[in-house]
Design an enzyme around this catalytic site. Structure first.
Site, short mmCIF file in Angstrom:
data_model
loop_
_atom_site.label_atom_id
_atom_site.label_comp_id
_atom_site.label_asym_id
_atom_site.label_seq_id
_atom_site.Cartn_x
_atom_site.Cartn_y
_atom_site.Cartn_z
N ASP A 165 9.12 1.08 -7.24
CA ASP A 165 8.35 2.33 -7.36
C ASP A 165 9.07 3.37 -8.23
O ASP A 165 9.58 4.38 -7.74
CB ASP A 165 8.04 2.92 -5.98
CG ASP A 165 7.03 2.10 -5.22
OD1 ASP A 165 6.33 1.29 -5.87
OD2 ASP A 165 6.91 2.26 -4.00
N ASP A 167 12.63 9.46 -5.92
CA ASP A 167 11.88 9.23 -4.67
C ASP A 167 12.51 8.08 -3.88
O ASP A 167 11.81 7.33 -3.21
CB ASP A 167 10.42 8.93 -4.99
CG ASP A 167 9.53 8.95 -3.74
OD1 ASP A 167 9.84 9.71 -2.80
OD2 ASP A 167 8.53 8.20 -3.71
N LYS A 182 1.39 5.64 -1.16
CA LYS A 182 0.63 6.89 -1.04
C LYS A 182 -0.32 7.09 -2.20
O LYS A 182 -1.30 7.81 -2.10
CB LYS A 182 1.58 8.09 -0.93
CG LYS A 182 2.52 8.30 -2.11
CD LYS A 182 3.36 9.54 -1.89
CE LYS A 182 4.37 9.75 -3.02
NZ LYS A 182 5.48 8.81 -2.95
N GLU A 215 10.05 -4.77 2.56
CA GLU A 215 10.51 -3.39 2.44
C GLU A 215 11.39 -3.03 3.63
O GLU A 215 11.13 -3.43 4.76
CB GLU A 215 9.32 -2.43 2.41
CG GLU A 215 8.61 -2.33 1.09
CD GLU A 215 7.52 -1.28 1.11
OE1 GLU A 215 7.50 -0.46 2.06
OE2 GLU A 215 6.70 -1.27 0.18
N VAL A 262 7.95 -10.93 -6.33
CA VAL A 262 9.22 -11.17 -5.64
C VAL A 262 8.97 -11.25 -4.14
O VAL A 262 8.35 -10.36 -3.55
CB VAL A 262 10.23 -10.03 -5.92
CG1 VAL A 262 11.53 -10.28 -5.17
CG2 VAL A 262 10.50 -9.92 -7.41
N PHE A 311 11.37 3.16 1.89
CA PHE A 311 10.08 2.63 1.48
C PHE A 311 10.13 2.04 0.08
O PHE A 311 9.20 1.34 -0.33
CB PHE A 311 9.01 3.73 1.53
CG PHE A 311 8.70 4.20 2.92
CD1 PHE A 311 7.75 3.56 3.69
CD2 PHE A 311 9.39 5.28 3.47
CE1 PHE A 311 7.47 3.99 4.98
CE2 PHE A 311 9.12 5.73 4.75
CZ PHE A 311 8.15 5.08 5.51
N VAL A 325 0.86 -1.18 0.00
CA VAL A 325 0.00 0.00 0.00
C VAL A 325 0.89 1.23 0.00
O VAL A 325 1.67 1.44 0.92
CB VAL A 325 -0.92 0.04 1.24
CG1 VAL A 325 -1.85 1.25 1.17
CG2 VAL A 325 -1.74 -1.24 1.36
#
Length: 310
Positions: free
Chosen positions: A252, A235, A108, A198, A194, A239, A106
């Site tokens: 991400d 970014d 942002k 995190e 995978v 995370f 989950v």
């Protein structure tokens, strides 16, 4: 925040006509903020009464929303309706056969679920959720995606972001530790599944200082290859790094920029500062930005075809 994938509940009860109607709403949203009922009926090749009845059912399922105080009866596709159309397309292409209701990630502005291919293999299915939950401040993270677009639909922005990440993974997966892309449709990205955790989910005592040093070295090693190739994450943080056994995966990539972008230089510096500070704060790993930066600065310049003097 856990987001329920309502599309999975609605999907089994939908008819071919319902998908045609949803597609009609989607396509006509290019021309109307609220798509007239008559246009939807025309696209679906049914009379207005039939279209109205089916749209009422779709409204009850939260796949569309209705408005009648604008001088006509109009409809918009919701994010759940967009989910349904993407799932249908991926299923028809043989990419996924089923999707679990259990989330494995989950973010942002995205949710990730486990999917199953027709061959029975697990895949990660990422649904972008820009606009639905994301405040305008967060949406500005992706402003470069749609800065030159006249269309401001958040569904459309979510689609652009999914395609942007897919393109990045296609380029990077042969050379670096990033997820391997499988398919993309609308706002949904399908990637290899995978097993991993995190960094942000780890307790501080789950890594020794020595282990953390090795992890940071791997992150910097992989990121240097990526920057030399010509891409900046924009970014990078705890995370967006996954531990996979004794290796790492950088995830991400929706906000990535090429090194040709004028903001990429400063964003690269920020990426490095954030990840270095995270390891210092959590595992007391000391790394000097001033010692690390020259190699990345050189790689940044080389990727742009520029000379670099120490």
């Amino acid at each position: 925040m856990v987001s329920k994938l309502l599309a999975l509940e609605a999907y089994p009860s939908l008819r071919d006509l319902d998908f045609r109607i949803l597609r009609g709403v989607e396509l006509n949203m290019r021309h109307h903020k609220w798509v007239p009922l008559e246009d939807i009926a025309r696209f679906a090749r049914v009379d207005v009464e039939t279209a109205s009845f089916r749209l009422g059912k779709l409204d009850d399922m939260s796949l569309v929303r209705r408005r009648s105080d604008i001088g006509y009866i109009g409809y918009q596709l919701t994010i759940h309706g967009y989910d349904v159309l993407a799932i249908r397309a991926l299923a028809r292409k043989g990419v996924v056969e089923a999707i679990s209701t259990t989330q494995i990630g989950v973010g942002k502005d995205a949710d990730v679920y486990v999917g199953i291919t027709p061959a029975g293999e697990k895949v990660a299915v990422k649904f972008n959720r820009i606009g639905g939950r994301t405040a305008s401040r967060r949406a500005t993270y992706h402003s470069h995606v749609f800065a030159d677009k006249h269309h401001t639909s958040w569904l459309y922005v979510s689609r652009l972001i999914a395609k942007k990440e897919y393109d990045a993974l296609v380029l990077l997966s042969p050379i670096a530790r990033v997820p391997k892309p499988i398919a993309w449709n609308r706002h949904v990205l399908v990637m290899e599944f995978v097993e991993g955790t995190e960094l942000a989910e780890l307790r501080d005592d789950e890594l020794t200082r020595e282990e953390a040093e090795n992890v940071l070295d791997r992150i910097l090693e992989e990121y240097l290859k990526i920057v030399r190739f010509g891409i900046v994450h924009s970014d990078l943080s705890e995370f967006n790094v996954v531990l996979t056994g004794d290796d790492i995966l950088i995830i991400d990539w929706a906000q990535h920029l090429t090194t040709a972008h004028p903001e990429s230089y400063e964003l690269l510096k920020r990426d490095l500062a954030v990840i270095i500070n995270a390891f210092k704060r959590r595992w007391r790993v000391e790394r000097s930005f001033d010692e690390i930066w020259p190699a990345f600065e050189r790689a940044w310049h080389e990727s742009r075809g520029e000379g670099y003097d120490d």
